[in-house]
Each structure stands twice: as structure tokens, then as C-alpha cells.
Motif scaffolding. Structure first.
Motif, PDB file in Angstrom:
ATOM      1  N   ASN A  60      10.803 -32.017 -12.923  1.00 18.24           N
ATOM      2  CA  ASN A  60      10.111 -33.287 -12.780  1.00 18.24           C
ATOM      3  C   ASN A  60       8.834 -33.165 -11.949  1.00 18.24           C
ATOM      4  O   ASN A  60       8.418 -34.118 -11.300  1.00 18.24           O
ATOM      5  CB  ASN A  60      11.064 -34.298 -12.123  1.00 18.24           C
ATOM      6  N   GLY A  64       2.343 -38.417 -11.559  1.00 20.82           N
ATOM      7  CA  GLY A  64       3.060 -39.686 -11.478  1.00 20.82           C
ATOM      8  C   GLY A  64       4.407 -39.612 -10.781  1.00 20.82           C
ATOM      9  O   GLY A  64       5.065 -40.631 -10.595  1.00 20.82           O
ATOM     10  N   GLU A  65       4.823 -38.407 -10.380  1.00 16.00           N
ATOM     11  CA  GLU A  65       6.110 -38.262  -9.693  1.00 16.00           C
ATOM     12  C   GLU A  65       5.914 -38.235  -8.185  1.00 16.00           C
ATOM     13  O   GLU A  65       4.838 -37.847  -7.702  1.00 16.00           O
ATOM     14  CB  GLU A  65       6.817 -36.968 -10.136  1.00 16.00           C
ATOM     15  N   GLY A  82      -0.808 -36.999  -7.947  1.00 18.69           N
ATOM     16  CA  GLY A  82      -1.782 -37.914  -8.531  1.00 18.69           C
ATOM     17  C   GLY A  82      -3.106 -37.243  -8.819  1.00 18.69           C
ATOM     18  O   GLY A  82      -4.125 -37.890  -9.013  1.00 18.69           O
ATOM     19  N   GLU A  99      -4.083 -43.365 -13.175  1.00 14.89           N
ATOM     20  CA  GLU A  99      -2.834 -43.839 -13.798  1.00 14.89           C
ATOM     21  C   GLU A  99      -1.648 -43.196 -13.073  1.00 14.89           C
ATOM     22  O   GLU A  99      -0.613 -43.830 -12.874  1.00 14.89           O
ATOM     23  CB  GLU A  99      -2.717 -43.479 -15.286  1.00 14.89           C
ATOM     24  N   ALA A 100      -1.791 -41.927 -12.717  1.00 13.39           N
ATOM     25  CA  ALA A 100      -0.709 -41.212 -12.025  1.00 13.39           C
ATOM     26  C   ALA A 100      -0.498 -41.784 -10.622  1.00 13.39           C
ATOM     27  O   ALA A 100       0.631 -41.959 -10.169  1.00 13.39           O
ATOM     28  CB  ALA A 100      -1.021 -39.718 -11.947  1.00 13.39           C
ATOM     29  N   GLU A 102      -1.068 -44.837  -9.735  1.00 11.94           N
ATOM     30  CA  GLU A 102      -0.392 -46.119  -9.935  1.00 11.94           C
ATOM     31  C   GLU A 102       1.102 -45.927 -10.186  1.00 11.94           C
ATOM     32  O   GLU A 102       1.940 -46.634  -9.624  1.00 11.94           O
ATOM     33  CB  GLU A 102      -1.036 -46.873 -11.104  1.00 11.94           C
ATOM     34  N   LYS A 103       1.441 -44.935 -11.008  1.00 10.55           N
ATOM     35  CA  LYS A 103       2.855 -44.620 -11.276  1.00 10.55           C
ATOM     36  C   LYS A 103       3.572 -44.248  -9.981  1.00 10.55           C
ATOM     37  O   LYS A 103       4.681 -44.706  -9.713  1.00 10.55           O
ATOM     38  CB  LYS A 103       2.940 -43.417 -12.227  1.00 10.55           C
ATOM     39  N   CYS A 104       2.926 -43.402  -9.182  1.00  5.69           N
ATOM     40  CA  CYS A 104       3.502 -42.975  -7.899  1.00  5.69           C
ATOM     41  C   CYS A 104       3.754 -44.181  -7.001  1.00  5.69           C
ATOM     42  O   CYS A 104       4.835 -44.316  -6.414  1.00  5.69           O
ATOM     43  CB  CYS A 104       2.563 -42.016  -7.171  1.00  5.69           C
ATOM     44  N   ASN A 106       4.108 -47.289  -7.816  1.00  8.42           N
ATOM     45  CA  ASN A 106       5.182 -48.124  -8.357  1.00  8.42           C
ATOM     46  C   ASN A 106       6.553 -47.554  -7.985  1.00  8.42           C
ATOM     47  O   ASN A 106       7.473 -48.308  -7.688  1.00  8.42           O
ATOM     48  CB  ASN A 106       5.045 -48.297  -9.873  1.00  8.42           C
ATOM     49  N   LYS A 107       6.686 -46.227  -7.988  1.00  6.76           N
ATOM     50  CA  LYS A 107       7.953 -45.601  -7.578  1.00  6.76           C
ATOM     51  C   LYS A 107       8.170 -45.762  -6.079  1.00  6.76           C
ATOM     52  O   LYS A 107       9.302 -45.907  -5.616  1.00  6.76           O
ATOM     53  CB  LYS A 107       7.953 -44.116  -7.950  1.00  6.76           C
ATOM     54  N   THR A 143       0.243 -52.943  -6.677  1.00 14.26           N
ATOM     55  CA  THR A 143       1.567 -52.291  -6.588  1.00 14.26           C
ATOM     56  C   THR A 143       2.230 -52.672  -5.265  1.00 14.26           C
ATOM     57  O   THR A 143       3.044 -53.581  -5.218  1.00 14.26           O
ATOM     58  CB  THR A 143       1.436 -50.756  -6.726  1.00 14.26           C
TER      59      THR A 143
END
Length: 157
Positions: A60, A64-65, A82, A99-100, A102-104, A106-107, A143
Motif C-alpha cells: 500500500n 494518497g496513502e 503526496g 489529488e494525492a 487531498e486523499k491523504c 481525507n484519511k 477536508t
């Protein structure tokens, strides 16, 4: 909605009471050795060691992680992937991947709410990743702030 608290000082040394998560951007090629990570490594060895283990495992380890590393009773470091590679490519695209990020973030919301923690950072993505704060700031707003997470951004004196 909450707003970002801007402070002068060292993001690795937050002076706020309660649980704290210090976040920063990592690249997706396992590199650790320049920028804000140097300040982290000066204080704690664990975030770098865990990041390198994560990279080697390949599990993983993607844009984004995030990886949470507890370094003190009330302090966690969040390694957020990111950034794609470390240099601007031939098309002039900087390493930052909004985008990455933002994903991070959000997590990170779930982690922050579970720990009842405030989030602390330098102006993430704006150093070696060559991102623009005017792109990052709205991502933080939609976020973390929208989900009632307290955010502190540090400008080094």
C-alpha cells in the motif's frame, strides 16, 4: 467552520495541549533526506525508519496513502505520500500531487477525530514538492476544517 491557525515557530515542536498529529508530505520513491523530514529525523528516528520499512514492504505504498507513527505519548507523525518522485518532469509538472494530498487528508480526518488530536504542519507541499500554498490551503479547508479538525500551520522564524 474552523479556520487555519497560522503560527511562527517549529512545526516539530507544537505547544498546544492535547494530542497532536504532525503531518508532512513524502515522495512515492522511498526517498527521505531533504526538507522538513530532516527536522523530524533530528527529533525522532522512528518516522524515517517506519517510512523506509513501509517502502521496502511495498504494501500500500502509493500516492494518497498515509502512515501514522506514534513518537511521544501525545504526538504522532503522519507520513503522507503526496509527491510523485522528487524533481519537476520534462513537461514542467512539479512533484506535488494535489489529488494525492487531498486523499491523504481525507484519511487523516478519521485518525484525528479518533485521537481527538489537532493537526500541525509546515506549509506542506510548498518546499521540495514545489506546490503552491494557494492550492493546498483550500484542500485543507474542504477536508480537515470542514470536519472540525483543529489545524495549525507553522512558518519557521
Amino acid at each position: 467552520m474552523k479556520t487555519i491557525n497560522y503560527l511562527k515557530g517549529d512545526a516539530t515542536n507544537p505547544r498546544i495541549k492535547g494530542n497532536k498529529i504532525i503531518i508532512h508530505i513524502c515522495n512515492d520513491i522511498g526517498g527521505w533526506g531533504k526538507g522538513f523530514v530532516m527536522a523530524i529525523s533530528k527529533r525522532w528516528k522512528k518516522p524515517e525508519n517506519e517510512y523506509r520499512k513501509w517502502f521496502q514492504s511495498g504494501e500500500n505504498f502509493n500516492l494518497g496513502e498515509i502512515q501514522m507513527v506514534q513518537v511521544e505519548e501525545d504526538v504522532w507523525i503522519c507520513n503522507m505520500i503526496g509527491q510523485h518522485k522528487t524533481v519537476t518532469n520534462s513537461k514542467g509538472i512539479a512533484p506535488i500531487r494535489y489529488e494525492a494530498v487531498e486523499k491523504c487528508l481525507n484519511k487523516l480526518i478519521d485518525e484525528a477525530l479518533q485521537l481527538n488530536a489537532s493537526v500541525h504542519m509546515p506549509r506542506i507541499g510548498c518546499g521540495l514538492a514545489r506546490g503552491k500554498w494557494e492550492e493546498i490551503e483550500p484542500i485543507i479547508e474542504t477536508t480537515l476544517l470542514k470536519n472540525n479538525v483543529e489545524v495549525y500551520v507553522y512558518d519557521f522564524e
